[in-house]
Design an enzyme around this catalytic site. Structure first.
Site, PDB file in Angstrom:
ATOM      1  N   GLU A   1       5.503 -11.500   7.060  1.00  0.00           N
ATOM      2  CA  GLU A   1       4.919 -12.260   8.175  1.00  0.00           C
ATOM      3  C   GLU A   1       4.452 -11.367   9.324  1.00  0.00           C
ATOM      4  OE1 GLU A   1       7.888 -15.181   9.136  1.00  0.00           O
ATOM      5  OE2 GLU A   1       6.771 -16.737   8.091  1.00  0.00           O
TER       6      GLU A   1
ATOM      7  N   HIS B   1       9.111   0.714   3.422  1.00  0.00           N
ATOM      8  CA  HIS B   1      10.224   0.684   4.374  1.00  0.00           C
ATOM      9  C   HIS B   1      11.046  -0.559   4.090  1.00  0.00           C
ATOM     10  CE1 HIS B   1       7.746  -2.305   6.322  1.00  0.00           C
ATOM     11  NE2 HIS B   1       6.750  -1.424   6.434  1.00  0.00           N
TER      12      HIS B   1
ATOM     13  N   ASP C   1       2.117  -9.345   9.162  1.00  0.00           N
ATOM     14  CA  ASP C   1       0.664  -9.531   9.088  1.00  0.00           C
ATOM     15  C   ASP C   1       0.393 -11.040   9.047  1.00  0.00           C
ATOM     16  OD1 ASP C   1      -0.200  -6.703   8.881  1.00  0.00           O
ATOM     17  OD2 ASP C   1       1.091  -6.775   7.128  1.00  0.00           O
TER      18      ASP C   1
ATOM     19  N   MET D   1       0.844  -1.202   0.000  1.00  0.00           N
ATOM     20  CA  MET D   1       0.000   0.000   0.000  1.00  0.00           C
ATOM     21  C   MET D   1       0.876   1.248   0.000  1.00  0.00           C
ATOM     22  SD  MET D   1      -3.348  -1.006   2.156  1.00  0.00           S
ATOM     23  CE  MET D   1      -2.658  -0.897   3.790  1.00  0.00           C
ATOM     24  N   GLY D   2       2.160   1.075  -0.347  1.00  0.00           N
ATOM     25  CA  GLY D   2       3.061   2.227  -0.408  1.00  0.00           C
ATOM     26  C   GLY D   2       3.631   2.582   0.944  1.00  0.00           C
TER      27      GLY D   2
ATOM     28  N   GLY E   1      11.113  -3.397   5.338  1.00  0.00           N
ATOM     29  CA  GLY E   1      10.337  -4.642   5.286  1.00  0.00           C
ATOM     30  C   GLY E   1       9.888  -4.916   3.850  1.00  0.00           C
ATOM     31  N   HIS E   2       9.310  -3.875   3.219  1.00  0.00           N
ATOM     32  CA  HIS E   2       8.874  -4.024   1.819  1.00  0.00           C
ATOM     33  C   HIS E   2      10.074  -4.304   0.908  1.00  0.00           C
ATOM     34  CE1 HIS E   2       5.637  -1.198   3.379  1.00  0.00           C
ATOM     35  NE2 HIS E   2       4.922  -2.186   2.892  1.00  0.00           N
TER      36      HIS E   2
HETATM   37  O1  PAF Z   1      -0.339  -5.918   3.652  1.00  0.00           O
HETATM   38  C1  PAF Z   1      -0.694  -4.946   2.957  1.00  0.00           C
HETATM   39  O2  PAF Z   1       0.019  -3.957   2.781  1.00  0.00           O
HETATM   40  C2  PAF Z   1      -2.067  -4.975   2.318  1.00  0.00           C
HETATM   41  O3  PAF Z   1      -3.003  -5.589   3.129  1.00  0.00           O
HETATM   42  C3  PAF Z   1      -2.054  -5.621   0.906  1.00  0.00           C
HETATM   43  C4  PAF Z   1      -1.691  -7.087   0.979  1.00  0.00           C
HETATM   44  C5  PAF Z   1      -1.066  -4.879   0.019  1.00  0.00           C
HETATM   45  C6  PAF Z   1      -3.445  -5.512   0.284  1.00  0.00           C
HETATM   46  O4  PAF Z   1      -3.839  -4.182   0.140  1.00  0.00           O
END
Ligand code: PAF
Length: 282
Positions: free
Chosen positions: A148, A34, A150, A30-31, A36-37
């Site tokens: 992980e 950081h 989430d 979702m932008g 983690g992404h």
């Molecule tokens: O984990 C997230 O950032 C969001 O829930 C996802 C998987 C991108 C869906 O919008």
């Protein structure tokens, strides 16, 4: 790196790649990216011929409008970061592109999606499934990468993949933490510097609870974590559940199942920011 805003253009580029026999990795985000992404993107770049990172602040998964309004938006910086890590495509559609009409589909995967986040954020996982199923159908990835942090989201997405028969592999990636131990989250930037320091108590307490759990019951461990965190002004536990790591159902005895995980949500600060984390007990 290509920045694409429309589904048609993305499908065209991906069809060409697929025709050349390239494998495709998908990293939905979702932008407000950081480290983690970045770890998810790097893993995909390493394991696939082509990596698509999607940046879409999905309105249907926010049950709290204020949370959506204040969610950080940093598309330009996100693109620079992804470019530096050799991502091939960023897909950043407008809301109208993903939802030309309201999405009325209902996803329900009880009991996985009805406990914890599902209970406290009604409709949240339905929104997650709406957008993730659309992204899977558009991108048709070989692998999709999720953090992980989430923990429950991954379980719900796995249930959806099985239900809808998507032919792809879900790759869970480890939580990346700040130096203090706080799990990285886009929402951390909304914390004041003092609250960010305070938030480190969450993971410190979870870690301590592992030691504590060796000589105490599940119920005592729940009380220990909840009371220790709540004793700090500015922190308030919304829930702390000790669950079967596979089914996400509460356990009452450590010996009941093979995998046991503690999942927590804590409000931090005066303008409370909701933070989640988890720890594995076995
Ligand atoms: O984990 C997230 O950032 C969001 O829930 C996802 C998987 C991108 C869906 O919008």
């Amino acid at each position: 790196m290509k920045l694409i805003h429309t589904i048609d253009e993305l499908k065209k580029v991906l069809a060409e790649a697929r025709a050349e026999g390239k494998t495709i990795g998908l990293v939905p985000t979702m932008g407000a990216l950081h480290e983690g992404h970045v770890s998810l993107a790097c893993r995909s770049v390493k394991e696939n011929d082509l990596t698509v990172v999607t940046i879409f602040l999905n309105p249907t998964q926010f049950n709290d409008k204020k949370d959506l309004e204040r969610y950080p938006r940093t598309l330009e910086a996100d693109c620079e970061l992804l470019h530096a890590h050799h991502v091939n495509i960023v897909f950043a559609p407008a809301v109208e592109e993903m939802y030309p009409e309201p999405d009325t589909r209902v996803f329900s995967y009880p009991p996985t999606d009805s406990v914890m986040e599902g209970a406290y954020r009604p409709g949240h996982f339905n929104g997650v499934c709406q957008i993730v199923s659309k992204l899977f159908a558009i991108v048709e990835p070989d692998c999709a990468y999720f953090g992980e942090k989430d923990y429950q989201q991954i379980a719900v997405i796995r249930a959806m993949v099985k239900d809808l028969g998507f032919q792809l592999r879900i790759i869970p990636c480890p939580v990346i933490r700040e130096e203090s131990g706080l799990a990285m989250s886009s929402r951390n930037t909304l914390l004041s510097p003092e609250d960010r320091t305070l938030a480190a108590v969450i993971y410190q307490t979870l870690k301590e609870s592992k030691e504590f759990s060796l000589a105490h019951t599940v119920a005592e461990t729940i009380a220990y974590v909840t009371d220790t965190i709540n004793a700090h002004d500015g922190l308030e536990v919304q829930y702390f559940s000790i669950v079967d790591g596979d089914t996400l159902q509460d356990v009452t005895d450590w010996k009941e199942v093979d995998s046991v995980v503690g999942c927590i949500t804590v409000f931090c600060g005066v303008q409370p920011i909701r933070l989640i984390d988890h720890i594995s007990y076995k």
